[in-house]
Design an enzyme around this catalytic site. Structure first.
Site, short mmCIF file in Angstrom:
data_model
loop_
_atom_site.label_atom_id
_atom_site.label_comp_id
_atom_site.label_asym_id
_atom_site.label_seq_id
_atom_site.Cartn_x
_atom_site.Cartn_y
_atom_site.Cartn_z
N TYR A 77 1.07 -1.15 -0.11
CA TYR A 77 0.26 0.33 0.28
C TYR A 77 1.14 1.38 0.62
CZ TYR A 77 -4.55 -0.56 -0.10
OH TYR A 77 -6.40 -0.13 -0.01
N GLU A 90 -0.91 5.29 -0.62
CA GLU A 90 -1.07 5.51 -1.28
C GLU A 90 -0.59 7.34 -0.65
OE1 GLU A 90 -4.74 5.46 1.93
OE2 GLU A 90 -5.81 4.10 0.29
N ASP A 149 -5.77 14.07 -25.32
CA ASP A 149 -6.16 11.87 -25.17
C ASP A 149 -5.92 11.65 -25.91
OD1 ASP A 149 -6.93 9.42 -23.96
OD2 ASP A 149 -9.28 10.19 -23.87
N THR A 203 -3.54 5.87 -22.61
CA THR A 203 -3.65 4.70 -21.24
C THR A 203 -1.70 4.65 -22.23
OG1 THR A 203 -3.58 3.74 -23.92
CG2 THR A 203 -5.70 3.83 -22.02
N LYS A 225 -1.09 0.55 -25.06
CA LYS A 225 -2.21 0.53 -26.37
C LYS A 225 -0.66 0.67 -27.23
CE LYS A 225 -6.41 1.76 -25.57
NZ LYS A 225 -7.78 3.37 -25.63
N ARG A 261 -1.59 -3.17 -19.28
CA ARG A 261 -2.89 -1.58 -18.86
C ARG A 261 -2.56 -0.91 -17.96
NH1 ARG A 261 -7.02 -3.28 -21.75
NH2 ARG A 261 -5.69 -4.56 -22.56
C1 LIG Z 1 -9.46 3.46 -25.34
C2 LIG Z 1 -9.50 4.50 -24.45
C3 LIG Z 1 -9.69 5.06 -23.53
C4 LIG Z 1 -10.11 4.58 -22.25
O1 LIG Z 1 -8.91 3.24 -22.28
P1 LIG Z 1 -9.15 2.25 -21.11
O2 LIG Z 1 -7.59 1.53 -20.82
O3 LIG Z 1 -9.41 0.60 -21.77
O4 LIG Z 1 -9.77 2.62 -19.78
C5 LIG Z 1 -9.88 6.58 -23.52
N1 LIG Z 1 -9.59 7.15 -24.56
C6 LIG Z 1 -9.35 6.66 -25.48
C7 LIG Z 1 -8.89 7.54 -26.65
C8 LIG Z 1 -9.55 5.20 -25.83
O5 LIG Z 1 -8.96 4.77 -27.01
#
Ligand SMILES: *Cc1c(COP(=O)(O)O)cnc(C)c1O
Length: 415
Positions: free
Chosen positions: A53, A55, A198, A224, A227, A233
């Site tokens: 933990y 935090e 994003d 993220t 990807k 993840r």
């Molecule tokens: C994949 C994605 C997310 C969400 O990510 P998770 O890890 O699945 O919660 C948010 N924004 C965009 C543009 C994405 O492609």
């Protein structure tokens, strides 16, 4: 203390893991949001760091015993800063969707307006889809792409002037073109809005120097890590120093509890990989491979949404071939090729059975596949789509797929 191995103690879970490993080895993974982490990242994920933990933040924890955790998290932060030229980084968000919710909560009050991309034009669920929690808290309005498939900056500016959003949001899940961050920042400044990008899908391409980097330009950037960035993840928020406090507080205690430090260690390892010269080659090859697919699919007579691709993915309208996106996805599954059905801009069909498929090259490129393989795979996809009702033909393609994947072993050291 237990001393058993997974294989001995829990053969059911062990067997499912091994079957998934085999599925990953033998198929062609073309879902553009997926990738394969390195064995080093897997090792960090499976480490004792999951026990702790912690935090708070490095140097400012609520619990004792965090001295080594602090080293791990600080390395992750420093490497992310170096990759993206970020002033401030928070590596604790558990995934992309919570990172977005956290970023909204750091910048906005409930009821304020967010201008994001219309979902069918490539936006993400968390950018205002009515089924999401955030859509009940904030007021979302959507801009669109123009007839050439580019972000319609005139439309975006007109909507910004009309709706006076508190936040302008870019970064997409199915959009395949470059983004002009400076121009969007200018529009935001004109109406007094914050800017947020994003980069969940394209973070690896930005890290590899193959796409524009919004981090030095925008107020807040979420991503993220699993990807194109090819880490475990997870999520991450980068921002200008002036938003650092608000972002950190919004992550903890605002939205989350204890950070997942095994996962943060995995992120740190992936960031170290992304700083290697090989990663630049990887990013370049992802784009080259996507361009080959674009050329081949255009030859076969498909309509590529947004007119083509500048990144790792393609959104393709398959309906001119006499089937839906869902039927194409099912047929390709039977042929050992994994893609996902997807809405096309202003799709006349339903989200559960849309007109398009979305596919991309990050995972195949990680396996070492290049131009020759892309041409071959494009031809197999075309063959599967033309024969989508012919199960024998699809099984035959699957055999050929297996033959190809054998030449590109994924985890040779993970038996
Ligand atoms: C994949 C994605 C997310 C969400 O990510 P998770 O890890 O699945 O919660 C948010 N924004 C965009 C543009 C994405 O492609």
């Amino acid at each position: 203390m237990y001393t058993h191995s997974l294989k001995k103690f829990d053969p059911e879970i062990y067997t499912s893991i091994k079957k998934e490993q085999q599925r990953e080895e033998e198929g062609l993974e073309m879902i553009p949001s997926e990738n394969f982490v390195s064995p080093a990242v897997l090792e960090a994920l499976g480490s004792v760091l999951t026990n702790k933990y912690s935090e708070g933040y490095p140097g400012k924890r609520y619990y004792g015993g965090c001295e080594f955790i602090d080293e791990v998290e600080q390395l992750a932060i420093d490497r992310a800063k170096q990759i993206f030229k970020a002033e401030h980084v928070n590596v604790q968000p558990l995934s992309g969707a919570p990172a977005n919710l956290i970023a909204y909560s750091a910048l906005l009050k409930p009821g304020e307006t967010i201008l994001g991309m219309d979902l069918s034009h490539g936006g993400h669920l968390t950018h205002g889809h009515p089924v999401t929690f955030s859509a009940g808290i904030y007021h979302f309005v959507g801009y669109k792409t123009n007839a050439e498939g580019k972000i319609d900056l005139d439309n975006l500016r007109a909507m910004a002037l009309e709706h006076k959003p508190k936040l302008i949001l870019v970064g997409y899940s199915a959009y395949s073109r470059e983004i002009e961050y400076e121009k969007i920042k200018k529009i935001a400044d004109e109406v007094g809005a914050f800017t947020m990008a994003d980069i969940a899908h394209i973070a690896g391409l930005i890290a590899g120097g193959e796409m524009n980097n919004p981090v030095p330009i925008f107020d807040v950037v979420t991503t993220t890590t699993h990807k194109t960035l090819r880490g475990p993840r997870g999520g991450m928020i980068m921002c200008k120093e002036k938003f650092a406090k608000a972002v950190d507080k919004a992550v903890f205690p605002g939205m989350q509890g204890g950070p997942h430090e095994n996962n943060i260690a995995g992120k740190a390892v992936a960031f170290k990989e992304a700083l290697e010269p090989e990663f630049r080659e990887y990013a370049k090859q992802i784009k080259k491979n996507a361009k080959i697919l674009e050329t081949e699919f255009k030859k076969f007579g498909y309509k590529i949404c947004f007119g083509g691709t500048d990144n790792h993915l393609l959104l393709i309208d398959v309906t001119p071939k006499g089937l839906s996106g869902k039927e194409a996805q099912i047929a390709l599954d039977k042929a050992g090729i994994t893609v996902n059905k997807n809405m096309i801009p202003d799709d006349p069909r339903s989200p559960m059975d849309p007109s398009g498929i979305r596919l991309g090259t990050p995972a195949l490129t990680t396996r070492g596949m290049k131009e020759t393989e892309m041409k071959q795979i494009a031809a197999w996809i075309e063959e599967a789509i033309l024969n989508f009702k012919d199960d024998a033909k699809l099984a035959e393609i699957k055999n050929r797929v297996r033959g190809l994947t054998k030449k590109f072993p994924l985890y040779p050291t993970l038996k």
